[in-house]
Design a protein around this motif. Structure first.
Motif, mmCIF file in Angstrom:
data_model
loop_
_atom_site.group_PDB
_atom_site.id
_atom_site.type_symbol
_atom_site.label_atom_id
_atom_site.label_comp_id
_atom_site.label_asym_id
_atom_site.label_seq_id
_atom_site.Cartn_x
_atom_site.Cartn_y
_atom_site.Cartn_z
ATOM 1 N N GLN A 265 -4.200 8.660 -0.983
ATOM 2 C CA GLN A 265 -4.526 8.468 0.316
ATOM 3 C C GLN A 265 -5.694 7.342 0.442
ATOM 4 O O GLN A 265 -6.011 6.636 1.466
ATOM 5 C CB GLN A 265 -5.346 9.828 0.493
ATOM 6 C CG GLN A 265 -4.469 10.933 0.783
ATOM 7 C CD GLN A 265 -5.136 12.324 1.110
ATOM 8 O OE1 GLN A 265 -6.149 12.380 1.890
ATOM 9 N NE2 GLN A 265 -4.987 13.242 0.061
ATOM 10 N N GLN A 266 -6.511 7.003 -0.550
ATOM 11 C CA GLN A 266 -7.571 6.001 -0.215
ATOM 12 C C GLN A 266 -6.894 4.788 -0.211
ATOM 13 O O GLN A 266 -7.434 3.731 0.374
ATOM 14 C CB GLN A 266 -8.303 6.078 -1.776
ATOM 15 C CG GLN A 266 -9.221 7.403 -1.574
ATOM 16 C CD GLN A 266 -10.177 7.443 -3.010
ATOM 17 O OE1 GLN A 266 -10.006 6.695 -3.861
ATOM 18 N NE2 GLN A 266 -10.764 8.599 -3.293
ATOM 19 N N VAL A 267 -5.867 4.605 -0.950
ATOM 20 C CA VAL A 267 -4.950 3.145 -0.965
ATOM 21 C C VAL A 267 -4.369 3.103 0.617
ATOM 22 O O VAL A 267 -4.733 1.692 1.067
ATOM 23 C CB VAL A 267 -3.688 3.389 -2.126
ATOM 24 C CG1 VAL A 267 -2.778 2.022 -1.637
ATOM 25 C CG2 VAL A 267 -3.899 3.125 -3.483
ATOM 26 N N CYS B 198 0.805 -1.214 0.070
ATOM 27 C CA CYS B 198 -0.087 -0.038 -0.053
ATOM 28 C C CYS B 198 0.802 1.313 0.065
ATOM 29 O O CYS B 198 0.519 2.362 -0.607
ATOM 30 C CB CYS B 198 -0.782 0.019 1.090
ATOM 31 S SG CYS B 198 -0.224 0.089 2.655
ATOM 32 N N GLU C 247 -5.047 12.343 -3.671
ATOM 33 C CA GLU C 247 -6.220 11.775 -3.062
ATOM 34 C C GLU C 247 -6.433 10.207 -3.320
ATOM 35 O O GLU C 247 -6.870 9.404 -2.286
ATOM 36 C CB GLU C 247 -7.624 12.498 -3.372
ATOM 37 C CG GLU C 247 -7.631 13.854 -2.709
ATOM 38 C CD GLU C 247 -8.644 14.555 -3.360
ATOM 39 O OE1 GLU C 247 -9.568 14.177 -4.326
ATOM 40 O OE2 GLU C 247 -9.158 15.578 -2.748
ATOM 41 N N ALA C 248 -6.070 9.769 -4.499
ATOM 42 C CA ALA C 248 -6.017 8.176 -4.752
ATOM 43 C C ALA C 248 -5.164 7.571 -3.785
ATOM 44 O O ALA C 248 -5.071 6.386 -3.336
ATOM 45 C CB ALA C 248 -5.855 8.146 -6.128
ATOM 46 N N TRP D 274 1.438 6.952 -6.741
ATOM 47 C CA TRP D 274 0.281 8.067 -6.820
ATOM 48 C C TRP D 274 0.682 9.333 -6.605
ATOM 49 O O TRP D 274 0.171 10.420 -7.448
ATOM 50 C CB TRP D 274 -1.073 7.736 -6.036
ATOM 51 C CG TRP D 274 -2.097 6.688 -6.630
ATOM 52 C CD1 TRP D 274 -2.628 5.564 -5.936
ATOM 53 C CD2 TRP D 274 -2.857 6.539 -7.751
ATOM 54 N NE1 TRP D 274 -3.380 4.772 -6.378
ATOM 55 C CE2 TRP D 274 -3.761 5.618 -7.929
ATOM 56 C CE3 TRP D 274 -2.855 7.695 -8.895
ATOM 57 C CZ2 TRP D 274 -4.599 5.602 -8.738
ATOM 58 C CZ3 TRP D 274 -3.896 7.374 -9.781
ATOM 59 C CH2 TRP D 274 -4.549 6.055 -9.924
ATOM 60 N N GLY E 262 -6.120 3.928 2.954
ATOM 61 C CA GLY E 262 -7.222 3.749 3.993
ATOM 62 C C GLY E 262 -7.335 4.867 5.259
ATOM 63 O O GLY E 262 -6.813 5.949 5.006
ATOM 64 N N ARG F 254 -1.325 14.228 1.967
ATOM 65 C CA ARG F 254 -2.473 15.406 2.252
ATOM 66 C C ARG F 254 -1.877 16.703 1.855
ATOM 67 O O ARG F 254 -2.639 17.659 1.542
ATOM 68 C CB ARG F 254 -3.055 15.060 3.841
ATOM 69 C CG ARG F 254 -3.932 13.920 3.902
ATOM 70 C CD ARG F 254 -4.126 13.830 5.445
ATOM 71 N NE ARG F 254 -5.024 12.850 5.690
ATOM 72 C CZ ARG F 254 -5.184 12.125 6.906
ATOM 73 N NH1 ARG F 254 -4.546 12.510 7.811
ATOM 74 N NH2 ARG F 254 -6.143 11.322 6.841
#
Length: 451
Positions: free
Chosen positions: A404-406, A373, A401-402, A380, A408, A420
């Motif tokens: 950050q989603q990885v 991750c 932001e993608a 990204w 979680g 961020r």
């Protein structure tokens, strides 16, 4: 049949190589047969399933680590005040590439046994693994308070200090155990001496490492080259070639030494000969014997277009290469390095970074020392940085932001801060400061690097 007998029978049915359905059947039977409160039985079965847990050597893909984790959780419910199941669950989480999750398990273990040295070391290691050395150091210092200046704790403390950018303090920590001459201790001492400008003192340490480890010759040669000892460096590389898989692996180091010594004609001749052989194989529609070393060589000698052509041939010919995250990321970086790289090159690089980041392989065919991750989040971030260069701030923000989603909700990861901050910088009309990169080296497993 008693719980102990049941566990013995299950363990006998776990061969070294098991199909996922075999593991699933064993675990299902265990869940329905072993008493929920049978602490010892759940621990024994979990440890049998976890085995050696050498995930970086031979990734376990048959579900046994997930099953082991489930057993340790059941053991923790049977005896919630025992630290052992929490420690086992934490170690298993780490080998499942869930370092953020393992922190919680190790913290629970320390609640049960606040002065357990093993638990303190594991918690320190886990904070280091997520890029938070400042959070790790107090636990490492507590180990030294309780157990004295034991070698592994000293080495871990030095590693964490180096990770935090405190090179001199890390070197002083290693001096606490100046009689410790293990390979790992000598290697770290040599690296720290170089980092504080004392490369000459690192040379005898590296010589000793060369006697014990054939992979140390290139590092030794690079240090000799820095000190202007060109001939000694070239002789060290002859020794490195004797031990390497292929000469191509050592060639970039030889060319770098010659360039540093301003022997450009020799360096160019070596590079041209190697490039000619590699490209000759491509013209015959073949891949060079060690294509990954060949790509690295082409990159080292700045033949970026040729390196791209070789990667494209690998993607065409090698099964699974289209989903090799490291390879796709390398292709993206090469696009950015091409001479006179245009806007189109940069946009294309961002696309390849995004493609690499989207690869979600649970068990990569390549050895990796950090969580997948984090690797994907870093890619990204690279995609976002490339899009900032071409002025696509909305696309860059989406890439950050993608990432950050990885990751979680795992707030513990230091790279989440970088993503961020970079996303926030893209919210204005123009980026007013250089955006940060994610240094993957900060997310390597400290205990692995110290061993």
């Amino acid at each position: 049949m008693s719980n102990e007998d049941l566990v013995t029978s299950y363990v006998c049915r776990i061969p070294r190589e098991s199909k996922p359905e075999v593991i699933a059947a064993i675990v299902h039977e265990a869940r329905t047969s072993i008493s929920p409160g049978a602490y010892q039985a759940w621990m024994a079965l979990g440890r049998a399933l976890a085995g050696e847990r050498v995930a970086w050597i031979a990734p376990v893909t048959d579900g046994r680590l997930e099953a082991a984790f489930d057993c340790f959780q059941r053991a923790s419910r049977a005896e919630p005040t025992s630290p052992a199941p929490w420690l086992e669950a934490g170690m298993t989480s780490r080998f499942l590439a869930r370092s953020g999750e393992s922190l919680g398990h190790f913290a629970r273990a320390l609640e049960a046994a606040p002065e357990d040295v093993h638990g303190l070391m594991l918690l320190a290691n886990s904070w280091g693994r997520v890029g938070r050395p400042a959070r790790a150091l107090p636990f490492c210092d507590r180990v030294i308070e309780l157990a004295g200046r034991v070698s592994l704790a000293i080495h871990l403390r030095a590693y964490l200090l180096r990770q935090a950018g405190k090179q001199q303090e890390a070197l002083e920590t290693l001096e606490w155990s100046s009689s410790d001459n293990t390979d790992s201790m000598l290697g770290m001492r040599a690296q720290l001496l170089e980092s504080v400008g004392r490369a000459a003192e690192a040379v005898p340490l590296q010589q000793r490492l060369c006697d014990a480890s054939p992979w140390s010759w290139t590092t030794y040669a690079n240090t000799l080259s820095q000190l202007g000892r060109t001939q000694d460096a070239l002789e060290a590389l002859v020794e490195a070639e004797k031990r390497a898989r292929t000469k191509v692996e050592v060639l970039p180091h030889r060319i770098a030494v010659l360039r540093k010594a301003e022997r450009q004609a020799e360096a160019s001749a070596l590079a041209s000969k190697a490039v000619s052989r590699i490209m000759g194989a491509l013209r015959r529609d073949k891949l060079p014997g060690s294509w990954d070393d060949a790509v690295d060589l082409l990159e080292a000698v700045e033949h970026y277009e040729e390196a791209l052509a070789l990667i494209d041939k690998v993607i065409e010919k090698v099964p699974g290469a289209k989903r090799d995250r490291a390879l796709l990321g390398q292709r993206a970086r090469l696009l950015l390095k091409c001479p006179g790289a245009s806007r189109e090159h940069t946009v294309d690089a961002a696309r390849w970074f995004a493609k690499a980041a989207s690869v979600d392989e649970k068990h990569s065919p390549r050895v990796n020392f950090w969580d997948p991750c984090v690797d994907r989040a870093s890619l990204w971030n690279e995609a976002g940085l490339a899009l900032v260069v071409v002025g696509d701030l909305s696309g860059a923000k989406a890439a950050f932001e993608a990432g950050q989603q990885v990751l979680g909700g795992q707030e513990v990861y230091a790279c989440l801060d970088t993503l961020r901050e970079n996303a926030a910088a893209c919210s204005s009309d123009a980026v007013k400061r250089p955006l940060a990169r994610i240094d993957l080296m900060a997310f390597r497993d400290p205990l692995l690097m110290c061993s």
